[in-house]
Design a protein around this motif. Structure first.
Motif, short mmCIF file in Angstrom:
data_model
loop_
_atom_site.label_atom_id
_atom_site.label_comp_id
_atom_site.label_asym_id
_atom_site.label_seq_id
_atom_site.Cartn_x
_atom_site.Cartn_y
_atom_site.Cartn_z
N PHE A 67 0.88 -1.16 0.00
CA PHE A 67 0.00 0.00 0.00
C PHE A 67 0.92 1.21 0.00
CE2 PHE A 67 -2.67 3.31 1.69
CZ PHE A 67 -3.95 3.00 1.24
N SER A 68 0.99 1.93 -1.12
CA SER A 68 1.87 3.09 -1.25
C SER A 68 1.09 4.37 -1.02
CB SER A 68 2.49 3.13 -2.65
OG SER A 68 3.21 1.96 -2.91
N ILE A 69 1.69 5.30 -0.28
CA ILE A 69 1.04 6.55 0.08
C ILE A 69 1.80 7.72 -0.55
CG2 ILE A 69 0.42 8.05 2.01
CD1 ILE A 69 0.45 5.38 3.70
N PHE A 70 1.07 8.62 -1.21
CA PHE A 70 1.67 9.73 -1.93
C PHE A 70 1.19 11.07 -1.39
CE2 PHE A 70 1.42 6.14 -4.77
CZ PHE A 70 2.63 6.15 -5.44
N ARG A 71 2.07 12.05 -1.42
CA ARG A 71 1.66 13.43 -1.12
C ARG A 71 1.02 14.02 -2.36
NH1 ARG A 71 6.11 16.38 1.42
NH2 ARG A 71 5.29 15.42 3.27
N ARG A 72 1.61 13.75 -3.52
CA ARG A 72 1.06 14.13 -4.81
C ARG A 72 1.15 12.91 -5.72
NH1 ARG A 72 4.27 18.17 -3.29
NH2 ARG A 72 3.28 20.12 -2.75
N THR A 73 0.29 12.85 -6.70
CA THR A 73 0.23 11.67 -7.57
C THR A 73 1.51 11.47 -8.35
OG1 THR A 73 -2.13 12.07 -7.78
CG2 THR A 73 -1.16 10.57 -9.35
N SER A 74 2.17 12.53 -8.76
CA SER A 74 3.33 12.41 -9.63
C SER A 74 4.63 12.11 -8.90
CB SER A 74 3.49 13.69 -10.44
OG SER A 74 3.71 14.78 -9.57
N GLU A 75 4.61 12.02 -7.59
CA GLU A 75 5.82 11.83 -6.82
C GLU A 75 6.08 10.36 -6.51
OE1 GLU A 75 5.34 14.05 -3.26
OE2 GLU A 75 5.82 15.95 -4.22
N MET A 76 7.24 10.13 -5.91
CA MET A 76 7.53 8.83 -5.32
C MET A 76 6.67 8.69 -4.07
SD MET A 76 10.13 7.26 -6.88
CE MET A 76 10.88 6.26 -5.63
#
Length: 125
Positions: A67-76
Protein backbone atom coordinates in the motif's frame (compact mmCIF):
# COMPACT_ATOMS: atom_id res chain seq x y z
CA UNK A 1 -10.28 -25.08 -36.21
CA UNK A 2 -6.77 -23.93 -36.94
CA UNK A 3 -4.38 -22.42 -34.44
CA UNK A 4 -5.04 -18.91 -35.74
CA UNK A 5 -8.80 -19.21 -35.10
CA UNK A 6 -8.44 -19.48 -31.32
CA UNK A 7 -9.91 -16.37 -29.70
CA UNK A 8 -8.28 -16.76 -26.29
CA UNK A 9 -4.62 -17.49 -25.62
CA UNK A 10 -3.86 -21.12 -24.78
CA UNK A 11 -3.61 -21.45 -20.98
CA UNK A 12 -2.83 -25.04 -20.29
CA UNK A 13 -0.79 -28.06 -21.14
CA UNK A 14 -1.83 -31.25 -22.81
CA UNK A 15 -1.77 -34.36 -20.68
CA UNK A 16 0.32 -36.87 -22.64
CA UNK A 17 -1.95 -39.88 -22.19
CA UNK A 18 -5.46 -38.44 -22.34
CA UNK A 19 -5.16 -35.42 -24.64
CA UNK A 20 -7.11 -33.30 -22.11
CA UNK A 21 -6.01 -29.78 -21.29
CA UNK A 22 -4.62 -29.33 -17.79
CA UNK A 23 -4.54 -25.74 -16.48
CA UNK A 24 -1.26 -24.26 -15.34
CA UNK A 25 -1.31 -23.47 -11.65
CA UNK A 26 -1.79 -19.74 -11.31
CA UNK A 27 0.66 -18.17 -8.86
CA UNK A 28 -1.04 -16.93 -5.70
CA UNK A 29 -0.80 -13.24 -4.98
CA UNK A 30 -0.42 -11.80 -1.51
CA UNK A 31 -3.21 -9.40 -0.57
CA UNK A 32 -4.53 -7.49 2.41
CA UNK A 33 -7.61 -9.00 4.02
CA UNK A 34 -10.66 -6.88 4.82
CA UNK A 35 -9.62 -6.04 8.40
CA UNK A 36 -6.07 -5.09 7.36
CA UNK A 37 -7.33 -2.88 4.56
CA UNK A 38 -9.86 -1.24 6.87
CA UNK A 39 -7.11 -0.45 9.39
CA UNK A 40 -4.89 1.06 6.69
CA UNK A 41 -7.72 3.06 5.12
CA UNK A 42 -8.79 4.45 8.52
CA UNK A 43 -5.30 5.88 9.00
CA UNK A 44 -5.21 7.06 5.38
CA UNK A 45 -8.57 8.83 5.76
CA UNK A 46 -7.40 10.71 8.85
CA UNK A 47 -4.22 11.86 7.10
CA UNK A 48 -6.15 12.97 4.00
CA UNK A 49 -8.53 14.95 6.22
CA UNK A 50 -5.47 16.63 7.81
CA UNK A 51 -4.16 17.50 4.33
CA UNK A 52 -0.96 15.43 4.66
CA UNK A 53 -1.67 12.72 2.08
CA UNK A 54 -3.50 12.87 -1.23
CA UNK A 55 -3.24 9.60 -3.15
CA UNK A 56 -2.50 5.91 -2.74
CA UNK A 57 -1.79 2.79 -4.78
CA UNK A 58 -2.18 -0.89 -3.94
CA UNK A 59 -0.02 -3.61 -5.50
CA UNK A 60 -0.58 -7.33 -5.00
CA UNK A 61 2.58 -9.22 -5.88
CA UNK A 62 3.51 -12.88 -5.54
CA UNK A 63 5.72 -12.28 -2.49
CA UNK A 64 4.13 -9.22 -0.85
CA UNK A 65 1.25 -6.75 -0.86
CA UNK A 66 2.11 -3.04 -0.92
CA UNK A 67 0.00 0.00 0.00
CA UNK A 68 1.87 3.09 -1.25
CA UNK A 69 1.04 6.55 0.08
CA UNK A 70 1.67 9.73 -1.93
CA UNK A 71 1.66 13.43 -1.12
CA UNK A 72 1.06 14.13 -4.81
CA UNK A 73 0.23 11.67 -7.57
CA UNK A 74 3.33 12.41 -9.63
CA UNK A 75 5.82 11.83 -6.82
CA UNK A 76 7.53 8.83 -5.32
CA UNK A 77 5.53 7.35 -2.45
CA UNK A 78 6.14 8.92 0.95
CA UNK A 79 5.54 5.60 2.68
CA UNK A 80 4.96 2.00 1.72
CA UNK A 81 3.04 -0.33 4.00
CA UNK A 82 4.08 -3.87 3.10
CA UNK A 83 2.78 -7.28 4.03
CA UNK A 84 5.32 -10.04 3.38
CA UNK A 85 4.07 -13.42 4.70
CA UNK A 86 7.56 -14.97 4.30
CA UNK A 87 8.79 -12.76 7.15
CA UNK A 88 5.86 -13.53 9.47
CA UNK A 89 7.84 -15.92 11.68
CA UNK A 90 10.99 -13.81 11.68
CA UNK A 91 10.69 -10.03 11.99
CA UNK A 92 6.97 -9.82 11.33
CA UNK A 93 4.93 -9.69 8.16
CA UNK A 94 4.17 -5.95 8.29
CA UNK A 95 6.53 -3.05 7.71
CA UNK A 96 6.42 0.69 7.05
CA UNK A 97 9.11 1.88 4.65
CA UNK A 98 9.97 5.49 3.72
CA UNK A 99 10.80 6.60 0.16
CA UNK A 100 14.55 6.22 0.75
CA UNK A 101 14.08 2.53 1.60
CA UNK A 102 14.58 2.90 5.35
CA UNK A 103 12.30 0.63 7.38
CA UNK A 104 10.62 2.77 10.05
CA UNK A 105 8.90 -0.08 11.85
CA UNK A 106 8.41 -3.80 11.38
CA UNK A 107 6.27 -6.17 13.39
CA UNK A 108 3.73 -8.95 13.70
CA UNK A 109 0.65 -6.73 14.25
CA UNK A 110 -0.46 -4.20 11.65
CA UNK A 111 -2.00 -1.74 14.12
CA UNK A 112 1.21 -1.57 16.15
CA UNK A 113 3.32 -1.02 13.03
CA UNK A 114 1.02 1.76 11.74
CA UNK A 115 1.33 3.71 14.99
CA UNK A 116 4.66 5.03 13.72
CA UNK A 117 2.70 7.02 11.09
CA UNK A 118 -0.08 8.15 13.43
CA UNK A 119 2.04 9.95 16.04
CA UNK A 120 0.91 13.54 16.61
CA UNK A 121 3.40 16.31 15.96
CA UNK A 122 4.94 18.00 19.00
CA UNK A 123 5.74 21.69 19.34
CA UNK A 124 9.38 22.23 20.17
CA UNK A 125 10.20 25.45 21.98
Amino acid sequence: MSEGDIAEPFRGSLAPSSGHVLPFPTPRKVSFDRLELQTILNLYGRKVADGEWRDYAIDFLTDRAVFSIFRRTSEMPLYRIEKAPKLARKQGAYSVIVSSGLILKRGHELAAVLRVLDKPLKIVS
